[in-house]
Design a protein around this motif. Structure first.
Motif, PDB file in Angstrom:
ATOM      1  N   ALA A 170     -26.239 -12.785  26.876  1.00  0.00           N
ATOM      2  CA  ALA A 170     -25.430 -11.598  27.155  1.00  0.00           C
ATOM      3  C   ALA A 170     -25.893 -10.432  26.291  1.00  0.00           C
ATOM      4  O   ALA A 170     -26.336 -10.624  25.147  1.00  0.00           O
ATOM      5  N   VAL A 171     -25.783  -9.231  26.858  1.00  0.00           N
ATOM      6  CA  VAL A 171     -25.997  -8.007  26.084  1.00  0.00           C
ATOM      7  C   VAL A 171     -24.655  -7.679  25.436  1.00  0.00           C
ATOM      8  O   VAL A 171     -23.822  -6.954  25.990  1.00  0.00           O
TER       9      VAL A 171
ATOM     10  N   HIS B 268     -31.146 -14.741  37.178  1.00  0.00           N
ATOM     11  CA  HIS B 268     -32.578 -14.522  37.350  1.00  0.00           C
ATOM     12  C   HIS B 268     -33.170 -15.722  38.082  1.00  0.00           C
ATOM     13  O   HIS B 268     -32.977 -16.870  37.687  1.00  0.00           O
ATOM     14  N   ARG B 269     -33.884 -15.441  39.159  1.00  0.00           N
ATOM     15  CA  ARG B 269     -34.505 -16.518  39.926  1.00  0.00           C
ATOM     16  C   ARG B 269     -35.751 -15.959  40.621  1.00  0.00           C
ATOM     17  O   ARG B 269     -35.686 -14.962  41.340  1.00  0.00           O
ATOM     18  N   GLY B 270     -36.887 -16.602  40.362  1.00  0.00           N
ATOM     19  CA  GLY B 270     -38.115 -16.238  41.040  1.00  0.00           C
ATOM     20  C   GLY B 270     -38.563 -14.804  40.814  1.00  0.00           C
ATOM     21  O   GLY B 270     -39.098 -14.157  41.712  1.00  0.00           O
ATOM     22  N   GLY B 271     -38.330 -14.295  39.597  1.00  0.00           N
ATOM     23  CA  GLY B 271     -38.761 -12.941  39.281  1.00  0.00           C
ATOM     24  C   GLY B 271     -37.794 -11.852  39.704  1.00  0.00           C
ATOM     25  O   GLY B 271     -38.064 -10.666  39.497  1.00  0.00           O
ATOM     26  N   ARG B 272     -36.663 -12.213  40.308  1.00  0.00           N
ATOM     27  CA  ARG B 272     -35.658 -11.242  40.728  1.00  0.00           C
ATOM     28  C   ARG B 272     -34.322 -11.573  40.070  1.00  0.00           C
ATOM     29  O   ARG B 272     -34.061 -12.724  39.695  1.00  0.00           O
ATOM     30  N   VAL B 273     -33.485 -10.554  39.936  1.00  0.00           N
ATOM     31  CA  VAL B 273     -32.150 -10.747  39.369  1.00  0.00           C
ATOM     32  C   VAL B 273     -31.120 -10.308  40.398  1.00  0.00           C
ATOM     33  O   VAL B 273     -31.208  -9.201  40.949  1.00  0.00           O
TER      34      VAL B 273
ATOM     35  N   PRO C 254     -34.441  -2.698  20.894  1.00  0.00           N
ATOM     36  CA  PRO C 254     -34.561  -1.234  20.824  1.00  0.00           C
ATOM     37  C   PRO C 254     -33.513  -0.507  21.666  1.00  0.00           C
ATOM     38  O   PRO C 254     -33.079   0.589  21.314  1.00  0.00           O
ATOM     39  N   SER C 255     -33.106  -1.095  22.768  1.00  0.00           N
ATOM     40  CA  SER C 255     -32.060  -0.553  23.640  1.00  0.00           C
ATOM     41  C   SER C 255     -31.528  -1.714  24.471  1.00  0.00           C
ATOM     42  O   SER C 255     -31.998  -2.846  24.348  1.00  0.00           O
ATOM     43  N   SER C 256     -30.560  -1.442  25.323  1.00  0.00           N
ATOM     44  CA  SER C 256     -30.054  -2.509  26.180  1.00  0.00           C
ATOM     45  C   SER C 256     -31.163  -2.978  27.115  1.00  0.00           C
ATOM     46  O   SER C 256     -31.786  -2.166  27.803  1.00  0.00           O
ATOM     47  N   PRO C 257     -31.439  -4.289  27.178  1.00  0.00           N
ATOM     48  CA  PRO C 257     -32.507  -4.773  28.044  1.00  0.00           C
ATOM     49  C   PRO C 257     -32.099  -4.920  29.505  1.00  0.00           C
ATOM     50  O   PRO C 257     -32.935  -5.283  30.342  1.00  0.00           O
ATOM     51  N   ALA C 258     -30.851  -4.670  29.823  1.00  0.00           N
ATOM     52  CA  ALA C 258     -30.369  -4.807  31.201  1.00  0.00           C
ATOM     53  C   ALA C 258     -29.926  -3.442  31.720  1.00  0.00           C
ATOM     54  O   ALA C 258     -29.420  -2.618  30.957  1.00  0.00           O
TER      55      ALA C 258
ATOM     56  N   ALA D  58     -39.456 -15.843  24.931  1.00  0.00           N
ATOM     57  CA  ALA D  58     -40.193 -15.725  26.193  1.00  0.00           C
ATOM     58  C   ALA D  58     -39.253 -15.820  27.391  1.00  0.00           C
ATOM     59  O   ALA D  58     -39.393 -15.075  28.370  1.00  0.00           O
ATOM     60  N   GLN D  59     -38.285 -16.733  27.328  1.00  0.00           N
ATOM     61  CA  GLN D  59     -37.341 -16.885  28.433  1.00  0.00           C
ATOM     62  C   GLN D  59     -36.469 -15.644  28.587  1.00  0.00           C
ATOM     63  O   GLN D  59     -36.220 -15.186  29.710  1.00  0.00           O
ATOM     64  N   LEU D  60     -36.009 -15.074  27.485  1.00  0.00           N
ATOM     65  CA  LEU D  60     -35.205 -13.859  27.566  1.00  0.00           C
ATOM     66  C   LEU D  60     -36.013 -12.702  28.153  1.00  0.00           C
ATOM     67  O   LEU D  60     -35.466 -11.859  28.875  1.00  0.00           O
ATOM     68  N   GLY D  61     -37.312 -12.672  27.866  1.00  0.00           N
ATOM     69  CA  GLY D  61     -38.152 -11.653  28.474  1.00  0.00           C
ATOM     70  C   GLY D  61     -38.183 -11.769  29.984  1.00  0.00           C
ATOM     71  O   GLY D  61     -38.157 -10.753  30.700  1.00  0.00           O
ATOM     72  N   ARG D  62     -38.200 -13.004  30.491  1.00  0.00           N
ATOM     73  CA  ARG D  62     -38.189 -13.206  31.944  1.00  0.00           C
ATOM     74  C   ARG D  62     -36.815 -12.860  32.523  1.00  0.00           C
ATOM     75  O   ARG D  62     -36.717 -12.231  33.585  1.00  0.00           O
ATOM     76  N   VAL D  63     -35.753 -13.295  31.863  1.00  0.00           N
ATOM     77  CA  VAL D  63     -34.402 -13.071  32.381  1.00  0.00           C
ATOM     78  C   VAL D  63     -34.089 -11.576  32.473  1.00  0.00           C
ATOM     79  O   VAL D  63     -33.527 -11.103  33.470  1.00  0.00           O
ATOM     80  N   TYR D  64     -34.455 -10.841  31.441  1.00  0.00           N
ATOM     81  CA  TYR D  64     -34.118  -9.411  31.411  1.00  0.00           C
ATOM     82  C   TYR D  64     -35.249  -8.529  31.948  1.00  0.00           C
ATOM     83  O   TYR D  64     -35.043  -7.319  32.122  1.00  0.00           O
ATOM     84  N   GLY D  65     -36.415  -9.130  32.182  1.00  0.00           N
ATOM     85  CA  GLY D  65     -37.536  -8.326  32.624  1.00  0.00           C
ATOM     86  C   GLY D  65     -37.947  -7.296  31.593  1.00  0.00           C
ATOM     87  O   GLY D  65     -38.236  -6.142  31.916  1.00  0.00           O
ATOM     88  N   ALA D  66     -37.965  -7.716  30.329  1.00  0.00           N
ATOM     89  CA  ALA D  66     -38.238  -6.788  29.231  1.00  0.00           C
ATOM     90  C   ALA D  66     -39.210  -7.408  28.250  1.00  0.00           C
ATOM     91  O   ALA D  66     -39.292  -8.633  28.099  1.00  0.00           O
TER      92      ALA D  66
END
Length: 457
Positions: free
Chosen positions: A337-338, A121-126, A311-315, A375-383
């Motif tokens: 990791a998921v 994850h970098r700059g809002g993109r993965v 709730p489900s896989s975040p990726a 909060a960081q995991l929310g950014r990394v997975y976009g969830a």
């Protein structure tokens, strides 16, 4: 990625409230089973201690293994929490380690492999990149990978090629950061990919670990794909323990002191005394230094880990089996990791929820750190992570021994008077190192008992 303790059972006001009674550890063996004497007593039922006991048992030696905790494994333990399997810390089993194949049936572990690559994850993109030798699409992914220019990618390719070759293990040793500098590896690829990846493997991001050792570790990742055993990482020590004489592993018994008698060594334990011709202290470095003050042990890097049910896989399915890195390095998590996508056996049958693990440097497991992790995991997975349930927190103060240059080979295991000290701190900070150190200690004991043909290192 090696654990030592869980905070599920402690009352830490800084931690989020986690209901008690969720974890299901292995039952303890009653301490009265400690025999009054044995040819050899191994103190500690981690990988090194169990490997040592296996080699001695195979040689016909009467061995008793004494373990203070409620199960075998030492820092390699698993629990079941609300039906979810969580390893104490986030660690992988690498089938590239040759010593694993010498002591157990690796195929019987049912390894569930990760995809060979990372999602960054970098700059809002993965962006995902996989090893093109094992994933044909990896060539296109590497060319399109948005981090690093042509020059940077070429430098990384040369570095990888050198690592995969025989390597220069006899030249001057340095820290791995200096080695990357010399290889011309700079820029975004180093900052966002290589350094975060190595931080999770080594327990430090300062680049101070021996380059020689880092070359060996990276080579093992490039040669095989690590995975998670169907029964959790504790399946490894349990497979080792299953090869010992029934009743030879005594749990829930702490060794408090070692003393010398005219013809034996006397161990004072919480279950009474036991005499032995030789003693192998197979604990972490701190405990070994307490029992055998004259043994020199290195410091250790601390790690911590957080486990969430989601709730489900975040990726998305296209990259949910990859190790995820935060290329922005925007928080304390070095990798995540998921786990449920890689190891379905870690999730209750029929449960469609996800299981996510996050690894951090250091041992801060406070509520404030957990909020930053979420909060960081929310950014990394976009969830959105507000609905994620925190089910396990691990504080690992002695996760990995420090191995600074020069790395000139293993430390001696024999300290004199029939006492041996073994563990990954005698070899190198890895499962391979722990298993080899256990074998070396067994060789030393056999030599002392007049039964060995090999010399201990």
């Amino acid at each position: 990625m090696i654990p030592s303790a869980t905070s599920l059972e402690r009352s830490d006001p800084l931690l989020p409230a986690i209901p008690s009674g969720k974890a299901s550890p292995s039952p303890a063996v009653p301490s009265p089973e400690l025999p009054p004497s044995a040819d050899v007593v191994v103190v500690g039922a981690g990988l090194a201690g169990l490997a040592c006991a296996k080699h001695l048992t195979d040689a016909g030696v009467d061995v008793t293994v004494v373990e203070a905790s409620d199960g075998v494994g030492g820092r390699v333990r698993s629990d079941v929490v609300d039906g979810f399997r969580v390893d104490r810390g986030f660690q992988l089993i690498n089938p590239a380690y040759p010593e694993l194949h010498k002591v157990l049936d690796v195929a019987a572990l049912g390894l569930q492999p990760f995809d060979a690559g990372v999602a960054v994850h970098r700059g809002g993109r993965v962006a995902a990149v996989r090893d093109p030798r094992r994933h044909p699409a990896g060539v296109v992914e590497a060319l399109r990978f948005p981090l690093g220019g042509v020059k940077d990618k070429a430098a990384v390719a040369r570095w990888v090629a050198r690592v995969l070759s025989a390597g220069d293990l006899k030249g001057p040793d340095t820290g791995w950061a200096e080695a990357l500098d010399e290889a011309g590896v700079h820029g975004d690829l180093r900052w966002s990919v290589i350094e975060p990846f190595l931080a999770g493997v080594l327990g430090e991001v300062d680049g101070t670990t021996s380059r020689r050792f880092v070359d060996l570790v990276v080579r093992s990742f490039l040669r095989e794909t690590p995975g998670l055993p169907a029964g959790g990482v504790q399946a490894v020590p349990e497979a080792l323990a299953a090869q010992l004489r029934p009743g030879s592993v005594v749990l829930g018994t702490e060794v408090r002191h070692l003393g010398l008698a005219p013809r034996s060594i006397v161990l004072e334990t919480t279950a009474g005394g036991v005499n032995a011709q030789a003693v192998v202290v197979a604990t972490d470095g701190g405990a070994a230094a307490h029992l055998v003050p004259r043994s020199a042990v290195p410091d250790a890097h601390a790690l911590s880990a957080f486990w969430y049910v989601t709730p489900s896989s975040p990726a998305p399915a296209s990259r949910e089996r990859l190790l995820h890195l935060d290329g922005d390095r925007s928080g304390p998590v070095v990798n995540t990791a998921v786990v449920s996508a890689v190891a379905p056996s870690y999730v209750p049958a029929g449960d469609r929820r996800g299981l996510v693990a996050a690894l951090l440097l250091g041992s801060d497991t406070s509520a404030g750190t957990e909020a930053r992790v979420r909060a960081q995991l929310g950014r990394v997975y976009g969830a959105a992570t507000s609905g994620w349930e925190l089910i396990a927190v691990h504080d690992l103060p002695h996760a990995l021994p420090v191995l600074e240059p020069p790395f000139d080979g293993p430390r001696p295991v024999e300290v004199g008077d029939g006492i041996f000290v073994t563990g990954d701190h005698r070899e190198n900070p890895s499962q391979q190192g722990a298993l080899v150190a256990g074998r070396r200690a067994a060789d030393g004991v056999l030599n002392r008992l007049g039964m060995g043909r090999r010399r201990a290192g």
